[in-house]
Design a protein around this motif. Structure first.
Motif, PDB file in Angstrom:
ATOM      1  N   SER A  63     -57.265   3.936  59.271  1.00 26.03           N
ATOM      2  CA  SER A  63     -57.551   2.761  60.101  1.00 26.03           C
ATOM      3  C   SER A  63     -56.305   2.240  60.804  1.00 26.03           C
ATOM      4  N   THR A 115     -45.198  -0.118  60.578  1.00 28.76           N
ATOM      5  CA  THR A 115     -46.668  -0.095  60.553  1.00 28.76           C
ATOM      6  C   THR A 115     -47.135  -1.419  59.973  1.00 28.76           C
ATOM      7  N   LYS A 139     -47.726  -6.497  56.593  1.00 32.20           N
ATOM      8  CA  LYS A 139     -48.445  -7.020  55.420  1.00 32.20           C
ATOM      9  C   LYS A 139     -47.447  -7.531  54.392  1.00 32.20           C
ATOM     10  N   TYR A 195     -44.123  -0.573  43.290  1.00 38.00           N
ATOM     11  CA  TYR A 195     -44.439   0.376  44.369  1.00 38.00           C
ATOM     12  C   TYR A 195     -43.669   1.683  44.144  1.00 38.00           C
TER      13      TYR A 195
HETATM   14  N1  NDP Z   1     -44.555   1.994  56.360  1.00 38.75           N
HETATM   15  C1  NDP Z   1     -43.586   2.411  55.580  1.00 38.75           C
HETATM   16  O1  NDP Z   1     -42.441   1.911  55.628  1.00 38.75           O
HETATM   17  C2  NDP Z   1     -43.812   3.546  54.646  1.00 38.75           C
HETATM   18  C3  NDP Z   1     -45.080   3.940  54.243  1.00 38.75           C
HETATM   19  N2  NDP Z   1     -45.214   4.990  53.368  1.00 38.75           N
HETATM   20  C4  NDP Z   1     -46.547   5.410  52.910  1.00 38.75           C
HETATM   21  O2  NDP Z   1     -47.309   5.807  54.035  1.00 38.75           O
HETATM   22  C5  NDP Z   1     -48.690   5.683  53.750  1.00 38.75           C
HETATM   23  C6  NDP Z   1     -49.374   5.012  54.917  1.00 38.75           C
HETATM   24  O3  NDP Z   1     -48.875   3.706  55.075  1.00 38.75           O
HETATM   25  P1  NDP Z   1     -48.652   3.003  56.484  1.00 38.75           P
HETATM   26  O4  NDP Z   1     -49.305   3.754  57.550  1.00 38.75           O
HETATM   27  O5  NDP Z   1     -47.225   2.717  56.613  1.00 38.75           O
HETATM   28  O6  NDP Z   1     -49.367   1.597  56.219  1.00 38.75           O
HETATM   29  P2  NDP Z   1     -50.700   0.933  56.792  1.00 38.75           P
HETATM   30  O7  NDP Z   1     -50.872  -0.304  55.997  1.00 38.75           O
HETATM   31  O8  NDP Z   1     -50.657   0.843  58.265  1.00 38.75           O
HETATM   32  O9  NDP Z   1     -51.839   1.993  56.393  1.00 38.75           O
HETATM   33  C7  NDP Z   1     -52.313   2.150  55.112  1.00 38.75           C
HETATM   34  C8  NDP Z   1     -53.699   2.746  55.180  1.00 38.75           C
HETATM   35  O10 NDP Z   1     -54.182   2.946  53.844  1.00 38.75           O
HETATM   36  C9  NDP Z   1     -55.501   2.439  53.789  1.00 38.75           C
HETATM   37  N3  NDP Z   1     -55.949   2.106  52.447  1.00 38.75           N
HETATM   38  C10 NDP Z   1     -55.473   1.164  51.595  1.00 38.75           C
HETATM   39  N4  NDP Z   1     -56.206   1.159  50.470  1.00 38.75           N
HETATM   40  C11 NDP Z   1     -57.166   2.113  50.614  1.00 38.75           C
HETATM   41  C12 NDP Z   1     -58.231   2.591  49.807  1.00 38.75           C
HETATM   42  N5  NDP Z   1     -58.478   2.065  48.606  1.00 38.75           N
HETATM   43  N6  NDP Z   1     -58.992   3.606  50.273  1.00 38.75           N
HETATM   44  C13 NDP Z   1     -58.764   4.142  51.489  1.00 38.75           C
HETATM   45  N7  NDP Z   1     -57.797   3.709  52.312  1.00 38.75           N
HETATM   46  C14 NDP Z   1     -57.010   2.715  51.878  1.00 38.75           C
HETATM   47  C15 NDP Z   1     -55.491   1.224  54.700  1.00 38.75           C
HETATM   48  O11 NDP Z   1     -56.828   0.890  55.021  1.00 38.75           O
HETATM   49  P3  NDP Z   1     -57.391  -0.612  55.255  1.00 38.75           P
HETATM   50  O12 NDP Z   1     -57.279  -0.812  56.724  1.00 38.75           O
HETATM   51  O13 NDP Z   1     -58.800  -0.542  54.807  1.00 38.75           O
HETATM   52  O14 NDP Z   1     -56.550  -1.533  54.450  1.00 38.75           O
HETATM   53  C16 NDP Z   1     -54.700   1.811  55.871  1.00 38.75           C
HETATM   54  O15 NDP Z   1     -55.537   2.583  56.682  1.00 38.75           O
HETATM   55  C17 NDP Z   1     -48.769   4.907  52.424  1.00 38.75           C
HETATM   56  O16 NDP Z   1     -49.063   5.823  51.385  1.00 38.75           O
HETATM   57  C18 NDP Z   1     -47.385   4.336  52.260  1.00 38.75           C
HETATM   58  O17 NDP Z   1     -47.048   4.164  50.902  1.00 38.75           O
HETATM   59  C19 NDP Z   1     -44.153   5.697  52.908  1.00 38.75           C
HETATM   60  C20 NDP Z   1     -42.887   5.356  53.285  1.00 38.75           C
HETATM   61  C21 NDP Z   1     -42.627   4.251  54.138  1.00 38.75           C
END
Ligand code: NDP
Ligand code: RET
Length: 318
Positions: A15, A192, A197, A157
């Motif tokens: 999403s 992102t 958040k 985390y």
């Molecule tokens: N941004 C950063 O700095 C970093 C991020 N990451 C990792 O990257 C990945 C993506 O994060 P990022 O794109 O940055 O963050 P976002 O918050 O933009 O995206 C996270 C996504 O995970 C979804 N999600 C959360 N809970 C669930 C669930 N129970 N079932 C299905 N989907 C779920 C959210 O959906 P919904 O819209 O429904 O909440 C959203 O689509 C994560 O695993 C994060 O730990 C790793 C390193 C750095």
């Protein structure tokens, strides 16, 4: 429906952020190598993805509901795929959590593990047996540099990502015997909703249970440094998405760990330079508590010196 020869790629958490950009990039692949099943837990949040996918939506990109935290949702989604055939599973869904441990309830901590750790395992358990039977497949996990090196005030985390690293390190060896590949993608800070958040969450909280000194260190020392680090080293979700096609295409010769940010790599490497762990613990302490304001200046200097040109070299997709 996928065309013959196309790899079926299922991505969780599409999403927003990294998952959304990966889905779009793979679906718009020039060579049309992939059929992407972009999943999200709430289809009301599909508009940004659909818009970004453009013509690919309904052709090389289809949507499905999937909440990684429930068995039924995961089963229903996989059972809805033709022959349950998934060539590449990209575990991307994840949530963050920062703050003093004293102010975080066990329930909140469990929900981080429920998504970041058990959510991935739930997906793997559903898809892996078919991959093993077929003697082929690729499991990709979007982990984090925080799965390799902890960062102060990110205790839970980081622990969830460390747990994932340990789990995957073990499984990768077994899977090799079945010609199934396991790859970790290890981003540093990425701009992102994860970042927004976190900021919003911190603004709302009062940190009950944590003493005034700890709250002060968190709010007035850690947070400004964290903001600086995002500003200086932060990548875009597209930077991370660009790593996915080469990782997938390398198949069984793909690297197990794929760090996306060379500017962050030395921070992770510190721990390997001293097996006692003292070097990284004391270096981070010094960086945070002694160099805090200085680090702000040096981060700004680094931003100025690199001028974005290093950023453009952070990912080598080919
Ligand atoms: N941004 C950063 O700095 C970093 C991020 N990451 C990792 O990257 C990945 C993506 O994060 P990022 O794109 O940055 O963050 P976002 O918050 O933009 O995206 C996270 C996504 O995970 C979804 N999600 C959360 N809970 C669930 C669930 N129970 N079932 C299905 N989907 C779920 C959210 O959906 P919904 O819209 O429904 O909440 C959203 O689509 C994560 O695993 C994060 O730990 C790793 C390193 C750095
Ligand atoms: C404050 C601070 C640091 C912060 C690092 C941060 C904020 C990293 C964020 C990574 C993310 C968001 C990963 C997501 O999975 C360092 C560099 C360790 C040095 C010591 C001081």
């Amino acid at each position: 429906m996928s065309n013959p020869g196309q790899k079926v790629v299922l991505i969780t958490g599409c999403s927003s952020g990294i998952g959304l950009r990966m889905a779009v990039m793979l679906a718009k692949d020039e060579k049309q190598r992939y059929h992407v099943i972009a999943t999200m837990r709430d289809l009301k949040r599909k508009d940004k993805l659909v818009e970004a996918a453009g013509d690919a939506y309904g052709k090389s990109l289809s949507l499905a509901v999937l909440d990684v935290c429930t068995d039924e949702s995961v089963k229903q989604c996989i059972n809805g795929i033709k022959d349950r055939h998934v060539d590449v599973l990209i575990n991307n869904a994840g949530i963050g959590l920062v703050g003093p441990v004293e102010s975080i309830s066990i329930a909140e901590m469990k929900s981080v593990f429920e998504t970041n750790f058990f959510g991935v395992i739930r997906m793997i358990k559903e898809v892996m047996p078919d991959m093993k039977k077929r003697r082929g497949g690729h499991i990709v996990v979007v982990s984090s540099v925080m799965g390799l090196q902890g960062v102060v005030f990110n205790d839970v985390y980081a622990a969830s990502k460390f747990a994932m690293e340990g789990f995957c390190e073990c499984l990768a060896v077994q899977l090799l015997k079945f010609n199934v590949t396991m790859s970790m993608i290890e981003p540093g800070p990425v701009h992102t909703e994860f970042e927004s958040k976190m900021i919003q969450d911190v603004r709302q909280k009062e940190f009950p249970g944590a003493d005034a000194d700890t709250v002060n260190y968190f709010k007035n020392v850690y947070l400004p440094s964290s903001v600086d680090i995002f500003e200086t080293l932060g990548q875009t979700p597209d930077d991370i998405a660009r790593v996915s096609p080469p990782v997938i295409e390398q198949g069984s010769s793909a690297r197990f760990r794929n760090l996306t940010n060379p500017l962050y790599t030395p921070i992770v490497a510190l721990k390997y330079a001293d097996e006692t762990g003292g070097l990284s613990v004391h270096a981070f302490y010094h960086m945070l508590f002694n160099l805090g304001p200085l680090m702000h200046v040096s981060m700004k200097a680094m931003q100025y010196l690199t001028c974005g040109c290093l950023r453009s070299r952070t990912v080598s997709p080919n």
